[in-house]
Structures are given as structure tokens and as C-alpha cells.
Design an enzyme around this catalytic site. Structure first.
Site, PDB file in Angstrom:
ATOM      1  N   ASN A 117      34.058  70.645  69.331  1.00 26.28           N
ATOM      2  CA  ASN A 117      35.165  70.758  68.374  1.00 26.28           C
ATOM      3  C   ASN A 117      35.534  72.225  68.253  1.00 26.28           C
ATOM      4  OD1 ASN A 117      36.997  70.015  66.238  1.00 26.28           O
ATOM      5  ND2 ASN A 117      35.506  70.826  64.781  1.00 26.28           N
ATOM      6  N   HIS A 119      37.036  75.019  65.521  1.00 28.12           N
ATOM      7  CA  HIS A 119      37.270  75.221  64.092  1.00 28.12           C
ATOM      8  C   HIS A 119      37.889  76.609  63.896  1.00 28.12           C
ATOM      9  CE1 HIS A 119      36.661  74.529  59.828  1.00 28.12           C
ATOM     10  NE2 HIS A 119      36.273  75.799  59.741  1.00 28.12           N
ATOM     11  N   ASP A 160      31.147  70.081  61.033  1.00 32.28           N
ATOM     12  CA  ASP A 160      31.126  71.523  61.339  1.00 32.28           C
ATOM     13  C   ASP A 160      29.736  72.142  61.378  1.00 32.28           C
ATOM     14  OD1 ASP A 160      33.888  71.463  61.484  1.00 32.28           O
ATOM     15  OD2 ASP A 160      34.163  72.099  59.408  1.00 32.28           O
TER      16      ASP A 160
END
Ligand code: GRF
Length: 206
Positions: A117, A119, A160
Site C-alpha cells: 500500500n 500512504h 497502515d
């Protein structure tokens, strides 16, 4: 005829999950085209059928999958179908690029250390629930940080919190607004994600 070596020939098959404009998706696509990374994007998955990412995928002839929880009776059925589609497409790695939904745990478990991912901040700071879009940059400015940046990390079941793969900083400038900081970070993301992908492919080779 030369015998094919399947170990070296295999191009890593990527699925990119998006919900928005898809600028990171485009930068990964470009980088694969230019840097001859041994990978190909074979699927664009989105919870939104009409977003910029899906449009781009359609233009490039990349398979698209519009899938949302609402299309199913239960969340488990939704998750199981997502896993099935990814397995049927023989996906090796999943890249989340502005995907605005939590990925079901069953999907995360099906891709251990194979899902990334991006961020828009320097994790572990400014991550977690509610930290998305301009909320992130507003929080960075309110905290008086002198630098921000972007992080590519492995996805695990905690928002996260997965291991960081690559991180890069950008300065916070006097007079920055959440919007101006977001633009600077996004530009950084466009170089960071392809580099992180390259790093992942190298790690997976060794
Ligand atoms: C990026 O800032 C990314 O870090 C965040 O969502 C945004 C996606 O932008 N997760 P785009 O759709 O790639 O343009």
C-alpha cells in the site's frame, strides 16, 4: 527450439486496487513500460466503476473488476469472491493505490508479504483509521512537522501497520496548505511506488 526457462520468464502478475483518479496506477504502468520491470498489470480492481483508474485501465486494455460489498449478501461472500478472482487471474502481487476501502482479512491472508500500500505520510506517524486524503496533510501541518513524505508498506490486517518497504521525504514549506502539501507528496509518490515495486521484485527473486 529452445526450452523455455519458466523461472526467469515469468512476469510478475500485478493487480492494482484503486478508488480514485489513479495517478499512482498510471505512474506504475508507465514505469513498467519504461524501466522494463519484469511485471505486468493484469487487473485493475475498484469499488467504483467510473473512477479515473478504471477509465485508464479500459483505455489500456487491462482487465477491470468492479466489486463492492453491496453486490453480496454477506461480507464473507464478498471477500471469498475477491480471493477467487485474484487467484483465477493468477495474481502474484497486489498493489493498493488509493483504494479507499479496507481490504478484507481473507484477501490479506491470501497474499502474505505480497500486498503493498502507499500512504501519503511518513509512517508510523499520521497513519491509521481516519488518516486519508487531506486529513493526513492537515494533521501534518497542525503538528508543525518540518517534513512529510510517502511510505510504501506491506499490508497486514492492521491499518497502515505493515512492515515499511520504502519511504521518502519531502519538505513542508512555509505557507503550505493541506492541498499544496498533498500535491508535493503525490509527486513524490509517483516515483516512490515504482521504486518500491522494483525493490519488491528484487526481494522476491532472492
Ligand atoms: C494517494 O495520495 C495515496 O497515497 C492515497 O490515495 C491517493 C491516491 O491518489 N492512498 P491516486 O488515485 O493514485 O491519484
Amino acid at each position: 527450439m529452445q526450452k523455455k526457462n519458466h523461472m526467469t520468464d515469468h512476469k510478475t502478475r500485478l493487480a492494482v486496487f484503486c478508488s480514485g483518479s489513479g495517478s499512482n496506477f498510471k505512474s506504475i504502468y508507465q514505469a513498467i513500460a519504461e524501466k522494463t520491470l519484469n511485471a505486468e498489470i493484469v487487473l485493475c480492481l475498484s469499488n467504483r466503476s467510473q473512477c479515473g483508474a478504471m477509465e485508464f485501465a479500459r483505455q489500456q486494455g487491462i482487465a477491470i473488476l468492479h466489486i463492492t460489498e453491496k453486490q453480496f449478501d454477506t461480507f464473507d461472500e464478498f471477500a471469498a469472491e475477491m480471493v477467487k478472482q485474484l487467484k483465477d487471474a493468477r495474481i502474484d502481487n497486489v498493489l493498493l493505490a488509493g483504494y479507499m476501502r479496507k481490504v478484507p482479512d481473507a484477501v490479506v491472508k491470501a497474499f502474505p508479504d505480497k500486498m503493498l500500500n502507499i500512504h501519503p505520510a511518513l509512517l508510523p506517524k499520521f497513519g491509521g483509521e481516519g488518516m486519508y486524503g487531506l486529513h493526513v496533510h492537515t494533521a501534518v501541518l497542525e503538528a508543525g512537522e518540518r517534513e512529510s513524505g510517502a511510505t510504501v508498506h506491506f499490508v497486514n490486517e492492521e491499518y497502515d501497520k505493515g512492515k515499511i518497504l520504502l519511504q521518502r521525504t519531502v519538505p513542508v514549506l512555509a505557507g503550505d496548505t493541506p492541498e499544496s502539501l498533498a500535491a508535493r507528496v503525490l509527486e513524490c509518490e509517483h516515483r516512490l511506488y515504482p521504486d518500491a515495486l522494483e525493490k519488491l521484485l528484487t526481494l522476491q527473486k532472492s
